[in-house]
Design a protein around this motif. Structure first.
Motif, mmCIF file in Angstrom:
data_model
loop_
_atom_site.group_PDB
_atom_site.id
_atom_site.type_symbol
_atom_site.label_atom_id
_atom_site.label_comp_id
_atom_site.label_asym_id
_atom_site.label_seq_id
_atom_site.Cartn_x
_atom_site.Cartn_y
_atom_site.Cartn_z
ATOM 1 N N THR A 250 0.841 -1.197 0.000
ATOM 2 C CA THR A 250 0.000 0.000 0.000
ATOM 3 C C THR A 250 0.874 1.245 0.000
ATOM 4 O OG1 THR A 250 -0.132 0.051 2.405
ATOM 5 C CG2 THR A 250 -1.881 -1.155 1.246
ATOM 6 N N LYS A 251 0.256 2.371 -0.259
ATOM 7 C CA LYS A 251 0.996 3.643 -0.381
ATOM 8 C C LYS A 251 1.843 3.933 0.861
ATOM 9 C CE LYS A 251 0.284 8.539 -1.328
ATOM 10 N NZ LYS A 251 -0.696 9.618 -1.597
ATOM 11 N N GLU B 70 6.703 5.088 -2.939
ATOM 12 C CA GLU B 70 5.318 5.355 -2.547
ATOM 13 C C GLU B 70 4.435 5.688 -3.756
ATOM 14 O OE1 GLU B 70 4.863 7.937 0.994
ATOM 15 O OE2 GLU B 70 3.452 9.070 -0.255
ATOM 16 N N ARG B 73 3.400 2.416 -5.270
ATOM 17 C CA ARG B 73 2.439 1.701 -4.421
ATOM 18 C C ARG B 73 1.084 2.394 -4.414
ATOM 19 N NH1 ARG B 73 6.949 1.773 -1.057
ATOM 20 N NH2 ARG B 73 5.946 3.196 0.403
ATOM 21 N N ASP B 74 1.067 3.680 -4.722
ATOM 22 C CA ASP B 74 -0.192 4.433 -4.755
ATOM 23 C C ASP B 74 -1.109 3.957 -5.873
ATOM 24 O OD1 ASP B 74 -1.108 7.948 -5.114
ATOM 25 O OD2 ASP B 74 -1.966 6.352 -3.880
ATOM 26 N N GLY B 77 -2.709 -2.312 -6.614
ATOM 27 C CA GLY B 77 -3.642 -3.062 -5.779
ATOM 28 C C GLY B 77 -3.221 -4.520 -5.815
ATOM 29 N N PHE B 98 -7.594 -0.091 5.591
ATOM 30 C CA PHE B 98 -6.763 -0.199 4.394
ATOM 31 C C PHE B 98 -6.909 1.025 3.496
ATOM 32 C CE2 PHE B 98 -4.060 -3.814 4.138
ATOM 33 C CZ PHE B 98 -4.469 -4.565 5.233
ATOM 34 N N LYS B 102 -3.894 3.286 2.181
ATOM 35 C CA LYS B 102 -3.759 3.648 0.763
ATOM 36 C C LYS B 102 -3.865 5.142 0.549
ATOM 37 C CE LYS B 102 -5.233 -0.898 -0.722
ATOM 38 N NZ LYS B 102 -5.261 -1.658 -1.939
ATOM 39 N N GLN B 145 -10.538 -4.894 -0.845
ATOM 40 C CA GLN B 145 -9.417 -4.079 -0.339
ATOM 41 C C GLN B 145 -8.419 -3.794 -1.464
ATOM 42 O OE1 GLN B 145 -5.935 -4.747 0.140
ATOM 43 N NE2 GLN B 145 -6.124 -6.821 -0.697
ATOM 44 N N ASN B 149 -8.155 1.782 -3.834
ATOM 45 C CA ASN B 149 -7.489 3.002 -4.328
ATOM 46 C C ASN B 149 -7.589 3.145 -5.840
ATOM 47 O OD1 ASN B 149 -5.831 0.684 -4.378
ATOM 48 N ND2 ASN B 149 -3.981 1.884 -4.650
ATOM 49 N N PRO B 151 -6.771 1.143 -8.334
ATOM 50 C CA PRO B 151 -5.383 0.975 -8.777
ATOM 51 C C PRO B 151 -5.243 0.923 -10.297
ATOM 52 C CG PRO B 151 -6.266 -1.104 -7.955
ATOM 53 C CD PRO B 151 -7.294 -0.081 -7.665
#
Lengths: 430, 290
Positions: A250-251, B70, B73-74, B77, B98, B102, B145, B149, B151
């Motif tokens: 995750t971020k 980061e 990862r943003d 998913g 989560f 995120k 989950q 975000n 993804p």
């Protein structure tokens, strides 16, 4: 970040083991207190044994009756009162010869001069007189002791006879290895003793004394175990639950969440500490009262050779501060072990070993080993023992008092461990 | 948008889990097929940067994902093969946690969590603890989950494990609608999960890229190797022991077989167009490597 910290706190508090550990610790806190109170014992003037609350109330009444600064005028007045009782022929009987010989031998060992030994009385008080009338004047020994002991220590230091301080210790402390002090240390110790307040304030201080002893022991043995149990899963449970696989990608999985875990662990540790400090203070204040906060610690037999110019309030504040630092140090160690471990249970075991093994007394084996092990969290938490005597650490030529060295060590090593914990989780491979 | 896997390898001592794997992925749905131990999960973990490679690199838009950190990862998913959860968390709280991880702001996290719970059909149990969920419900929560975000790169490792047929159909439709302008990599043993929705199939064996292409292209490689025949019952045992039989059906007192073989397995056998399942069996049931 706030929401991450909130969730991490929720994870810590929401575990069943956390709730059980906290409840167990509250129960033990209350039990320790009850045992302390139940252990109080005194004879009243009718030679009846008083227990618990009755003994406390009796002590309070007697000691508050005699409260005041131990000025020369005060001492003279109380000494006169005591002398009158001691010299009353109705209160005396002859000392058996065998007993007299033993007494003179003890006086020699403690350091009394031959003149003093030769002048020891041959008559003694009847057994019940002490309990009925003289017991309350025992505190005067502190002042007499002060007029003899502190100047005696100063003289011993000036004559390089430091070991005599250690010779006068009792119990398990009597076998401690004697240190050899450098000139700087002797000089520092001398200046500390010279600053000890000459006119102690006498009052009923037992509440503060019991509080500091009980609380520091509670933190070292019980609260530290609670922290170990509650914080061991912080990282290791992510591994055992396999939530690391969804958290790390995750971020914030490799940065903010680690900070959130560390911050929430500190918040939990601090909140638990404050809770139990409040519980203990509340219990002891309610039963023993808050008087005696400005009485000097040297009034108590354990601290009579202490070079620390502290009142009981000062002692309790120092104990509060040091035991908190020791507790957060232990929290840092636990989190580090958790970041390396795969299983919370194993982490608890390893952390418990790091916590309790340094309780081993090495003072009779090696002075150096004793000084090193004194820097472990459990010994920082057992803060009352620190103030019995003055001990120094020589850190690259800088002389540090033992409490200062403990704080410096705890902060430095905690900082290293926190960073290592961060890196450990950040670089964790699933 | 481009995800480049460049000569990626992972060694565990003398054992090679992934062997100089290289591929360039553009937006689309990729089905990653391979037997157990072929290196799919290891590959996926390296793509998600939760496992260090021995050599090689993964790049997103020509930048190494480690450098992006980061930022990479943003847009990622991930649903792992063994989905971990917190037993005492409620489903809604789990998604909110989560969502925080995120980086979703609170209001958006709430909105997205409720939306995804609806999509995966868990709205009615959102306030129940995850430990009370069935395996399929947990898996659906895991899918939710992974998508919190929105993804750009979605990695799903056997996402339909534990799902019943109805749920698998819902999942396929969800991925299809979600797949526009995103890179979705889906590993599975259930060929039907990817057969109809994957733009491209990637076949992996012994840590290596064996073959890739759309379903038509990739099944073409085994054209002529898939046979159908009807034989008496007494011949079935021999054929079963000698060849890879992908389907067997009793038809009266005879048996209809679908066989994968380099040459005609029996009298009366005729070639039939291969499907993805045939391809899987061809590669992973003692079939030859191309």
């Amino acid at each position: 970040m706030k929401s991450l910290i909130f969730f991490e706190l929720k994870k810590i508090i929401g575990r069943r083991m956390t709730i059980l550990a906290i409840l167990g610790a509250i129960l033990m806190s209350i039990l320790f207190f009850i045992f302390d109170v139940a252990d109080e014992r005194h004879f009243n003037s009718d030679i009846q044994t008083l227990h618990g609350l009755e003994a406390i109330l009796f002590d309070q009444e007697v000691m508050r009756e005699l409260k005041g600064h131990l000025t020369d005028a005060y001492i003279n007045k109380r000494e006169a009162e005591r002398a009158a009782i001691e010299n009353n022929p109705n209160n005396l009987e002859k000392i058996p010869d065998k007993e007299l010989v033993e007494k003179k031998k003890e006086m020699r060992e403690v350091g009394f001069s031959e003149t003093e030994i030769a002048n020891v009385p041959t008559m003694k008080l009847k057994d019940d007189v002490y309990i009925r009338e003289l017991d309350k004047y025992d505190f005067l020994g502190s002042h007499v002791g002060l007029s003899v002991i502190i100047p005696k220590i100063i003289s011993e230091l000036e004559n390089d006879e430091m070991n005599k301080i250690y010779d006068r210790r009792s119990g398990r402390f009597s076998n401690a290895k004697r240190p050899s002090l450098a000139d700087k240390e002797t000089s520092k110790l001398l200046s500390m003793y010279k600053q000890v307040d000459k006119h102690y304030y006498y009052d009923y201080y037992f509440g503060w004394d019991r509080l500091s002893a009980s609380f520091s022991g509670f933190v070292a043995i019980v609260l530290s175990a609670v922290i170990v149990i509650c914080l061991s899963p912080v990282f290791s449970q992510e591994y055992s639950n396999h939530t690391d696989a969804i958290m790390l990608p995750t971020k914030y999985g490799k940065n903010k969440v680690i900070v959130a875990k560390l911050v929430s662990s500190l918040i939990f540790t601090t909140a638990a500490y404050l809770l139990f400090a409040a519980i203990n203070l509340g219990l002891y204040a309610a039963v023993y009262g808050l008087t005696g906060y400005n009485s000097n610690i040297q009034l108590d037999f354990f601290y009579y050779q202490s070079p620390y110019n502290l009142t009981f309030l000062g002692l309790n504040l120092a104990v509060l501060g040091l035991s908190y630092i020791g507790l957060t140090f232990m929290a840092a160690i636990t989190l580090f072990i958790s970041s390396k471990g795969k299983n919370p249970f194993i982490c608890v075991i390893l952390s418990a070993l790091v916590l309790y093994i340094p309780m081993i007394d090495l003072s009779g084996i090696s002075h150096i080993a004793d000084k090193i092990i004194a820097l472990f969290p459990v010994n920082i938490m057992k803060a009352i023992e620190i103030f019995e005597l003055g001990k120094f650490y020589n850190l690259f030529g800088t002389l540090l008092l033992q409490p200062t060295m403990m704080i410096v060590t705890a902060i430095l090593i905690s900082a290293i461990l926190v960073r290592s914990t961060y890196k450990s989780f950040e670089n964790h491979q699933v | 948008m481009e995800l480049t896997i460049d000569k990626l390898s992972k060694h565990y001592g003398d054992s090679i889990a992934v062997d100089t794997f290289s591929i360039v992925l553009q937006p689309g749905i990729y089905g990653l097929l391979g037997a157990n131990g072929s290196g799919k999960t290891t590959l996926m973990r390296m793509i998600c940067d939760i496992l260090k490679s021995t050599s090689g690199e993964v790049k997103y838009n020509n930048t190494n994902i480690k450098k992006l950190g980061e930022d990479y990862r943003d847009i990622l998913g991930y649903l792992p093969q063994h989905f971990g959860y917190y037993p005492d968390f409620k489903a809604y709280d789990f998604l909110m946690y989560f969502a925080s991880l995120k980086g979703l702001p609170h209001f958006k996290a709430k909105e997205k969590s409720l939306e995804l719970l609806e999509i995966v059909n868990l709205t009615e149990v959102k306030n129940k603890k995850i430990k009370s969920f069935s395996g399929g419900m947990k898996q659906r929560l895991g899918i939710a989950q992974a998508m919190l975000n929105d993804p750009k790169i979605l990695i799903l490792d056997e996402p339909t494990a534990g799902l019943d047929p109805k749920e698998r159909v819902r999942f396929r439709n969800l991925i299809s609608t979600f797949g526009k302008d995103r890179i979705i990599i889906l590993s599975t043993h259930i060929v039907s999960d990817v057969e109809y929705i994957a733009d491209e199939i990637i076949v992996m064996k012994s840590g290596q890229l064996l073959n890739k292409g759309n379903v038509t292209q990739i099944t073409k490689s085994i054209e002529g190797f898939v046979w159908e025949c009807t034989v008496p019952s007494k011949e079935v045992k021999y054929l079963n022991e000698t060849y890879t039989v992908s389907n067997l059906k009793n038809v009266g007192d005879q048996v209809s077989l679908r066989i994968i073989a380099d040459k005609k397995p029996c009298e009366g056998a005729v070639n039939t167009p291969p499907n993805l399942e045939d391809l899987y069996l061809y590669y992973f049931e003692e079939g030859p490597a191309l």
